[in-house]
Design a protein around this motif. Structure first.
Motif, PDB file in Angstrom:
ATOM      1  N   GLU A   2       0.841  -1.200   0.000  1.00 18.52           N
ATOM      2  CA  GLU A   2       0.000   0.000   0.000  1.00 18.52           C
ATOM      3  C   GLU A   2       0.877   1.252   0.000  1.00 18.52           C
ATOM      4  O   GLU A   2       1.813   1.360   0.794  1.00 18.52           O
ATOM      5  CB  GLU A   2      -0.881  -0.043   1.250  1.00 18.52           C
ATOM      6  N   THR A   3       0.562   2.202  -0.895  1.00 18.04           N
ATOM      7  CA  THR A   3       1.307   3.462  -0.926  1.00 18.04           C
ATOM      8  C   THR A   3       0.843   4.340   0.241  1.00 18.04           C
ATOM      9  O   THR A   3      -0.195   4.086   0.861  1.00 18.04           O
ATOM     10  CB  THR A   3       1.080   4.225  -2.246  1.00 18.04           C
ATOM     11  N   GLU A   4       1.593   5.383   0.485  1.00 19.83           N
ATOM     12  CA  GLU A   4       1.246   6.311   1.568  1.00 19.83           C
ATOM     13  C   GLU A   4      -0.111   6.976   1.305  1.00 19.83           C
ATOM     14  O   GLU A   4      -0.924   7.127   2.208  1.00 19.83           O
ATOM     15  CB  GLU A   4       2.339   7.369   1.723  1.00 19.83           C
ATOM     16  N   GLU A   5      -0.360   7.331   0.049  1.00 20.89           N
ATOM     17  CA  GLU A   5      -1.641   7.961  -0.301  1.00 20.89           C
ATOM     18  C   GLU A   5      -2.797   6.974  -0.120  1.00 20.89           C
ATOM     19  O   GLU A   5      -3.861   7.340   0.384  1.00 20.89           O
ATOM     20  CB  GLU A   5      -1.618   8.476  -1.742  1.00 20.89           C
ATOM     21  N   GLN A   6      -2.592   5.725  -0.510  1.00 20.40           N
ATOM     22  CA  GLN A   6      -3.633   4.706  -0.321  1.00 20.40           C
ATOM     23  C   GLN A   6      -3.913   4.479   1.164  1.00 20.40           C
ATOM     24  O   GLN A   6      -5.064   4.340   1.571  1.00 20.40           O
ATOM     25  CB  GLN A   6      -3.224   3.390  -0.986  1.00 20.40           C
ATOM     26  N   ALA A   7      -2.858   4.457   1.965  1.00 21.77           N
ATOM     27  CA  ALA A   7      -3.020   4.268   3.415  1.00 21.77           C
ATOM     28  C   ALA A   7      -3.792   5.444   4.015  1.00 21.77           C
ATOM     29  O   ALA A   7      -4.661   5.252   4.872  1.00 21.77           O
ATOM     30  CB  ALA A   7      -1.655   4.123   4.081  1.00 21.77           C
ATOM     31  N   ARG A   8      -3.491   6.647   3.557  1.00 17.88           N
ATOM     32  CA  ARG A   8      -4.190   7.842   4.057  1.00 17.88           C
ATOM     33  C   ARG A   8      -5.665   7.798   3.666  1.00 17.88           C
ATOM     34  O   ARG A   8      -6.541   8.077   4.478  1.00 17.88           O
ATOM     35  CB  ARG A   8      -3.515   9.113   3.529  1.00 17.88           C
ATOM     36  N   GLN A  12      -8.843   7.579   6.260  1.00 18.71           N
ATOM     37  CA  GLN A  12      -9.933   8.551   6.236  1.00 18.71           C
ATOM     38  C   GLN A  12     -11.280   7.872   6.000  1.00 18.71           C
ATOM     39  O   GLN A  12     -12.276   8.226   6.635  1.00 18.71           O
ATOM     40  CB  GLN A  12      -9.677   9.617   5.177  1.00 18.71           C
ATOM     41  N   SER A  13     -11.313   6.906   5.102  1.00 24.95           N
ATOM     42  CA  SER A  13     -12.564   6.185   4.818  1.00 24.95           C
ATOM     43  C   SER A  13     -13.035   5.403   6.035  1.00 24.95           C
ATOM     44  O   SER A  13     -14.219   5.425   6.380  1.00 24.95           O
ATOM     45  CB  SER A  13     -12.378   5.229   3.644  1.00 24.95           C
ATOM     46  N   GLU A  14     -12.109   4.713   6.677  1.00 25.30           N
ATOM     47  CA  GLU A  14     -12.471   3.936   7.862  1.00 25.30           C
ATOM     48  C   GLU A  14     -12.877   4.837   9.012  1.00 25.30           C
ATOM     49  O   GLU A  14     -13.810   4.526   9.752  1.00 25.30           O
ATOM     50  CB  GLU A  14     -11.319   3.012   8.265  1.00 25.30           C
ATOM     51  N   LEU A  15     -12.185   5.957   9.162  1.00 20.61           N
ATOM     52  CA  LEU A  15     -12.538   6.914  10.214  1.00 20.61           C
ATOM     53  C   LEU A  15     -13.956   7.432  10.005  1.00 20.61           C
ATOM     54  O   LEU A  15     -14.758   7.474  10.948  1.00 20.61           O
ATOM     55  CB  LEU A  15     -11.542   8.080  10.216  1.00 20.61           C
ATOM     56  N   GLU A  16     -14.276   7.792   8.786  1.00 23.12           N
ATOM     57  CA  GLU A  16     -15.617   8.285   8.496  1.00 23.12           C
ATOM     58  C   GLU A  16     -16.665   7.194   8.722  1.00 23.12           C
ATOM     59  O   GLU A  16     -17.698   7.428   9.346  1.00 23.12           O
ATOM     60  CB  GLU A  16     -15.692   8.778   7.051  1.00 23.12           C
TER      61      GLU A  16
END
Length: 130
Positions: A2-8, A12-16
């Motif tokens: 997973e890239t850093e952007e994908q992890a971010r 964010q998706s999981e947090l939401e």
């Protein structure tokens, strides 16, 4: 990998999503659409339990979602969420909890503000012994 952007984006998706679990009406929606009966979705809810760890929980605006996430681990709870009366009861209990918490917190803040200044320790260096 997973890239850093994908992890971010995943974070964010999981947090939401996890914060949406604090909304009983959303849980009712998921239950009525059958998501709460699907094994992959149930596994996803189990996976999300890592949000209970302090290094992740500190990002939550609605920490009550963690309690709902915990309850969603139980099949009986997931089945009951289809019932609108159950959802309404949970919603009412949340409101009562928040009202009680707000009143209690306000009273505590007022009590602290009303304490006489004499009860506070003197600042360092200003008190001289005679």
């Amino acid at each position: 990998m997973e890239t850093e952007e994908q992890a971010r984006n995943r974070f964010q998706s999981e947090l939401e999503f996890i914060q949406c679990l604090a909304n009983p009406n959303y849980l009712n929606f998921l239950a009525q659409r059958g998501f709460l009966r699907e094994k992959p979705f149930i596994n996803y809810l189990k996976y999300l339990l890592y949000w209970k760890e302090p290094e992740y929980a500190k990002f939550l605006k609605y920490p009550h979602c963690l309690h709902m996430l915990e309850l969603l681990q139980y099949e009986h709870f997931r089945k009951e969420l289809v019932n609108a009366q159950c959802t309404k009861f949970i919603d009412e209990q949340q409101l009562l909890h928040w009202q009680h918490y707000s009143r209690k917190r306000t009273r505590l803040q007022q009590a602290l503000a009303e304490q006489p200044q004499q009860q506070q320790p003197p600042p360092h260096g200003n008190a001289t012994a005679k």
